[in-house]
Design a protein around this motif. Structure first.
Motif, PDB file in Angstrom:
ATOM      1  N   LYS A 169       0.756  -1.090   0.024  1.00 42.60           N
ATOM      2  CA  LYS A 169       0.020   0.166   0.121  1.00 42.60           C
ATOM      3  C   LYS A 169       0.820   1.275  -0.056  1.00 42.60           C
ATOM      4  CE  LYS A 169      -4.036  -1.914   2.280  1.00 42.60           C
ATOM      5  NZ  LYS A 169      -5.006  -1.942   3.555  1.00 42.60           N
ATOM      6  N   VAL A 170       1.985   1.299   0.753  1.00 46.69           N
ATOM      7  CA  VAL A 170       2.811   2.392   0.952  1.00 46.69           C
ATOM      8  C   VAL A 170       3.498   2.589  -0.369  1.00 46.69           C
ATOM      9  CG1 VAL A 170       4.949   3.313   1.783  1.00 46.69           C
ATOM     10  CG2 VAL A 170       3.381   2.051   3.305  1.00 46.69           C
ATOM     11  N   GLY A 171       3.921   1.499  -1.238  1.00 46.05           N
ATOM     12  CA  GLY A 171       4.364   1.583  -2.429  1.00 46.05           C
ATOM     13  C   GLY A 171       3.569   2.227  -3.629  1.00 46.05           C
ATOM     14  N   LYS A 172       2.376   1.830  -3.450  1.00 48.95           N
ATOM     15  CA  LYS A 172       1.403   2.235  -4.270  1.00 48.95           C
ATOM     16  C   LYS A 172       1.199   3.982  -4.251  1.00 48.95           C
ATOM     17  CE  LYS A 172      -2.504   0.008  -5.692  1.00 48.95           C
ATOM     18  NZ  LYS A 172      -3.481  -0.968  -5.766  1.00 48.95           N
ATOM     19  N   GLU A 219      17.016  -6.184  -3.029  1.00 48.02           N
ATOM     20  CA  GLU A 219      15.522  -6.330  -3.597  1.00 48.02           C
ATOM     21  C   GLU A 219      14.436  -5.900  -2.809  1.00 48.02           C
ATOM     22  OE1 GLU A 219      15.338 -10.449  -5.781  1.00 48.02           O
ATOM     23  OE2 GLU A 219      17.409 -10.562  -4.338  1.00 48.02           O
ATOM     24  N   PRO A 220      14.457  -4.625  -2.446  1.00 48.27           N
ATOM     25  CA  PRO A 220      13.348  -4.032  -1.632  1.00 48.27           C
ATOM     26  C   PRO A 220      12.154  -3.959  -2.187  1.00 48.27           C
ATOM     27  CG  PRO A 220      14.625  -2.281  -2.438  1.00 48.27           C
ATOM     28  CD  PRO A 220      15.503  -3.656  -2.860  1.00 48.27           C
ATOM     29  N   ILE A 221      11.130  -3.895  -1.296  1.00 48.37           N
ATOM     30  CA  ILE A 221       9.769  -4.491  -1.687  1.00 48.37           C
ATOM     31  C   ILE A 221       9.248  -3.039  -2.734  1.00 48.37           C
ATOM     32  CG2 ILE A 221       8.530  -3.650   0.328  1.00 48.37           C
ATOM     33  CD1 ILE A 221       6.603  -5.903  -0.343  1.00 48.37           C
ATOM     34  N   CYS A 222       9.704  -1.965  -2.220  1.00 50.87           N
ATOM     35  CA  CYS A 222       9.300  -0.498  -3.188  1.00 50.87           C
ATOM     36  C   CYS A 222      10.737   0.109  -3.731  1.00 50.87           C
ATOM     37  CB  CYS A 222       8.553   0.604  -2.161  1.00 50.87           C
ATOM     38  SG  CYS A 222       7.247  -0.385  -1.481  1.00 50.87           S
ATOM     39  N   GLN A 223      10.470   0.400  -4.848  1.00 53.14           N
ATOM     40  CA  GLN A 223      11.514   1.188  -5.608  1.00 53.14           C
ATOM     41  C   GLN A 223      11.171   2.135  -6.380  1.00 53.14           C
ATOM     42  OE1 GLN A 223      13.765  -2.029  -7.748  1.00 53.14           O
ATOM     43  NE2 GLN A 223      13.385  -3.417  -5.854  1.00 53.14           N
ATOM     44  N   PRO A 250      -6.088  -2.932  -3.030  1.00 53.96           N
ATOM     45  CA  PRO A 250      -6.635  -1.332  -3.026  1.00 53.96           C
ATOM     46  C   PRO A 250      -5.945  -0.560  -2.194  1.00 53.96           C
ATOM     47  CG  PRO A 250      -8.334  -2.741  -1.894  1.00 53.96           C
ATOM     48  CD  PRO A 250      -7.300  -3.620  -2.344  1.00 53.96           C
ATOM     49  N   ILE A 251      -5.911   0.689  -2.343  1.00 56.61           N
ATOM     50  CA  ILE A 251      -5.625   1.896  -1.452  1.00 56.61           C
ATOM     51  C   ILE A 251      -6.844   2.809  -1.659  1.00 56.61           C
ATOM     52  CG2 ILE A 251      -3.382   1.476  -1.302  1.00 56.61           C
ATOM     53  CD1 ILE A 251      -2.958   3.780  -3.003  1.00 56.61           C
ATOM     54  N   PRO A 252      -7.178   3.754  -0.636  1.00 58.33           N
ATOM     55  CA  PRO A 252      -8.183   4.700  -0.484  1.00 58.33           C
ATOM     56  C   PRO A 252      -7.762   5.919  -1.271  1.00 58.33           C
ATOM     57  CG  PRO A 252      -6.913   4.644   1.497  1.00 58.33           C
ATOM     58  CD  PRO A 252      -6.478   3.509   0.817  1.00 58.33           C
ATOM     59  N   GLU A 253      -8.442   6.900  -1.802  1.00 59.06           N
ATOM     60  CA  GLU A 253      -8.285   7.880  -2.391  1.00 59.06           C
ATOM     61  C   GLU A 253      -7.506   8.514  -1.236  1.00 59.06           C
ATOM     62  OE1 GLU A 253     -10.956  11.464  -4.360  1.00 59.06           O
ATOM     63  OE2 GLU A 253     -11.694  10.664  -2.454  1.00 59.06           O
ATOM     64  N   LEU A 254      -6.231   9.253  -1.818  1.00 57.55           N
ATOM     65  CA  LEU A 254      -5.238   9.755  -1.150  1.00 57.55           C
ATOM     66  C   LEU A 254      -5.451  11.367  -0.806  1.00 57.55           C
ATOM     67  CD1 LEU A 254      -2.074   8.196  -2.783  1.00 57.55           C
ATOM     68  CD2 LEU A 254      -3.280   7.832  -0.374  1.00 57.55           C
ATOM     69  N   PRO A 255      -4.911  11.714   0.113  1.00 63.10           N
ATOM     70  CA  PRO A 255      -5.258  13.383   0.691  1.00 63.10           C
ATOM     71  C   PRO A 255      -5.329  14.334  -0.262  1.00 63.10           C
ATOM     72  CG  PRO A 255      -3.413  12.514   1.988  1.00 63.10           C
ATOM     73  CD  PRO A 255      -3.892  11.593   1.086  1.00 63.10           C
ATOM     74  N   ASP A 256      -4.343  14.484  -1.346  1.00 62.14           N
ATOM     75  CA  ASP A 256      -4.333  15.259  -2.296  1.00 62.14           C
ATOM     76  C   ASP A 256      -5.465  15.298  -3.355  1.00 62.14           C
ATOM     77  OD1 ASP A 256      -2.128  16.769  -1.376  1.00 62.14           O
ATOM     78  OD2 ASP A 256      -0.576  15.950  -3.145  1.00 62.14           O
ATOM     79  N   ALA A 257      -5.789  14.068  -3.932  1.00 64.79           N
ATOM     80  CA  ALA A 257      -7.106  14.003  -4.890  1.00 64.79           C
ATOM     81  C   ALA A 257      -8.117  14.257  -4.015  1.00 64.79           C
ATOM     82  CB  ALA A 257      -6.793  12.459  -5.290  1.00 64.79           C
ATOM     83  N   ARG A 258      -8.295  13.746  -2.709  1.00 71.32           N
ATOM     84  CA  ARG A 258      -9.534  14.035  -2.024  1.00 71.32           C
ATOM     85  C   ARG A 258      -9.828  15.557  -1.834  1.00 71.32           C
ATOM     86  NH1 ARG A 258     -11.638  10.327   2.823  1.00 71.32           N
ATOM     87  NH2 ARG A 258     -13.981  10.474   2.211  1.00 71.32           N
ATOM     88  N   ARG A 259      -9.087  16.287  -1.634  1.00 75.06           N
ATOM     89  CA  ARG A 259      -8.822  17.832  -1.308  1.00 75.06           C
ATOM     90  C   ARG A 259      -9.301  18.351  -2.518  1.00 75.06           C
ATOM     91  NH1 ARG A 259      -3.267  18.160   1.282  1.00 75.06           N
ATOM     92  NH2 ARG A 259      -4.669  17.135   2.907  1.00 75.06           N
ATOM     93  N   GLU A 260      -8.648  18.066  -3.835  1.00 77.38           N
ATOM     94  CA  GLU A 260      -9.244  18.508  -5.127  1.00 77.38           C
ATOM     95  C   GLU A 260     -10.599  18.411  -5.048  1.00 77.38           C
ATOM     96  OE1 GLU A 260      -8.232  20.704  -7.121  1.00 77.38           O
ATOM     97  OE2 GLU A 260      -6.800  20.918  -5.821  1.00 77.38           O
TER      98      GLU A 260
END
Ligand code: ADP
Ligand code: ZN
Ligand code: MG
Length: 493
Positions: A70-73, A106-110, A313-323
């Motif tokens: 989720k963090v990676g996404k 081989e980290p999980i997010c790059q 899935p991840i939820p709508e993120l703060p910037d997008a939600r603000r807009e």
């Protein structure tokens, strides 16, 4: 300006971060011990795995891997086909195995990034990698700071808690950018539901800082890898808040500038931020990667995770939600920011818009509710949504005045835990019925002949005075506009 101060100013500040965040999972990264240890005695959440006893074998906690994806996404990072764990070897009393299970090549997010905005300017901070690792235990230095303690106690309750280490590129050019980044990162992590900012020590920052000669900075602000590598940098450890990061780095900027001014080299070293004293102190020369003797963790097989990116899935993120709040509900940018500051607030507000006019709900949530909560240092979870719905209903339907709704009902809800109707009843706030208002108007006219005479003589203040008398007589629950009309009708007869 002396030649030497000029020399110090001719350097750009360069900062890169290694941020450790605790992931909110019920159990630890490689064993079944609970991570909910805050109220418990030291060394009561341990087992052979997190104590590193011989023969104990780790098993990966799937929830932690999901949180990492989720963090990676959210930071728009690549998630590889396959990821694996390594052992990082070092000796320190908080590390019972003498190695930490972490990730290496081989980290999980790059290659992700996060956009920040500082004084209206948008900046993209590149994130080199974000990997999973286990937290060590915690040490308690008794009788003073780390460099003065008489003895140290160790607690392994934290050992094995899942961490994500997020490593940025050296893209920051000031301590205030760092502060903005940490705030943004926390906001995103909180939206993802993988992080609890309130938890003690849930965010820990190592900040790398150097001064790079201005002539090495390109017109677009970038700096070559060679110049970055050539700059002597310090790594400041033990930073645990946004404000702490800004302060520690401001201190380091000054300390390094002073060194340059005096014609000295900045020592390449690890320094410790002493929050209480507001200074960084030298701890040791910086370790090199080879000191850690990384090798693959043979007790854990590689994990195939490429498909997870689509599946989780991840939820709508703060910037997008603000807009979206601005566009969909017609909110100003300040209201939109306040109402998206946490996911809980945004969800709360959005549920209210299903029942009330969005601007009415925004005024109530952003200005009144959050204001009164902040004032009391209370979280949003201190109020029941149903009670707030009822409060807004009372105002919306004109059963009580907006002023009473906020200043009497809402405050009693927060201070005494009462339901809105209980407060209305106790304080007798229900808007007064028409007969009562009419009677109060008649009484005000009969009891105040001087004011009536002044009114007929054309004095503006007289009517206001009479309105005030009626409002007082009705306990502030009459509608001032109606009172005004009734009085005029009575006086102009
Ligand atoms: P190391 O080999 O010491 O671990 P890395 O290249 O992995 O160094 O970088 C570690 C951290 O140091 C990263 O956050 C990176 O952004 C930061 N960094 C690299 N070069 C500099 C520099 N010149 N000044 C400040 N920070 C830097
Ligand atoms: Zn355990
Ligand atoms: Mg490194």
């Amino acid at each position: 300006m002396t030649a030497q101060t000029t020399r110090a100013r001719e350097h750009a500040v360069v900062i890169g971060l290694e941020v450790h965040v605790q992931l909110e999972t019920a159990t630890k990264l490689f064993c079944g011990c609970s991570t909910d240890t805050a109220d418990d005695a030291p060394n009561t959440h341990t087992c052979p795995v997190c104590l590193g006893l011989p023969g104990a074998l780790p098993v990966v906690n799937e929830a932690a891997v999901e949180a990492a994806v989720k963090v990676g996404k959210a930071i728009d990072a690549g998630i590889p086909e396959e990821t694996r764990f390594h052992r990082k070897n070092y000796y320190y009393p908080d590390l019972p195995k003498n190695f930490q299970i972490t990730q290496y090549d081989e980290p999980i997010c790059q290659d992700g990034s996060l956009e920040i905005s500082v004084e209206g300017e948008r900046r993209v901070i590149d994130i080199e990698r974000a990997h999973l690792e286990e937290d060590p235990g915690s040490l308690k230095h008794e009788g003073g700071a780390i460099d003065r303690a008489e003895y140290t106690l160790v607690n392994y309750n934290r050992a094995g808690t899942p961490l994500m280490e997020i490593v940025t590129r050296p893209d920051f050019r000031s301590p205030s950018e760092v502060r903005a980044f940490l705030a943004k990162l926390e906001e995103v992590l909180e939206y993802l539901g993988v992080f609890d900012a309130e938890r003690d020590g849930s965010l820990r920052v190592d900040a790398n800082i150097s001064l790079v000669p201005n002539e090495e900075v390109d017109a677009d602000g970038s700096i070559s890898g060679t110049a970055l590598a050539a700059a002597n940098r310090t790594e400041v450890k033990n930073i645990s808040s946004h404000k702490g990061a800004e302060k520690a780095l401001a201190y380091e900027v000054t300390r390094q500038r002073n060194a340059v001014q005096r014609g000295r080299e900045v020592e390449q070293e690890t320094r410790h931020w002493d929050e209480a004293r507001g200074v960084t102190v030298s701890m040791r020369s910086k370790e090199a990667e080879k000191d850690y003797r990384y090798f693959a963790e043979a007790d854990l097989p590689p994990m195939q995770v490429s498909g997870w990116k689509e599946e989780i899935p991840i939820p709508e993120l703060p910037d997008a939600r603000r807009e979206r709040f601005r566009a969909e509900y017609g909110l100003g940018s300040e209201a939109a920011s306040k109402l998206t500051s946490t996911k809980a607030v945004a969800d709360f507000y959005e549920a209210l818009t299903e029942r009330f006019d969005p601007e009415f709900a925004a005024a109530w949530t952003a200005d009144r509710l959050l204001g009164e909560l902040n004032y009391r240092d209370m979280p949003l979870s201190a109020v029941e949504r149903g009670d707030v719905v009822r409060l807004l209903e009372l105002d919306d339907e004109g059963e009580i005045t907006t002023k009473n709704a906020e200043e009497v009902v809402l405050r009693a809800m927060l201070d005494e835990g009462l339901a809105p109707d209980e407060v209305v009843e106790r304080e007798d706030l229900g808007t007064t019925d028409d007969d009562e208002v009419a009677a109060a108007v008649a009484a005000a006219v009969a009891d105040n002949p001087d004011a009536v005479a002044d009114y007929h003589a054309g004095e503006d203040g007289a009517l206001n005075y009479l309105v005030g008398q009626v409002m007082a007589a009705t306990g502030g629950s009459a509608d001032p506009g109606t009172v005004n009309q009734l009085l005029r009708a009575e006086l102009d007869e």
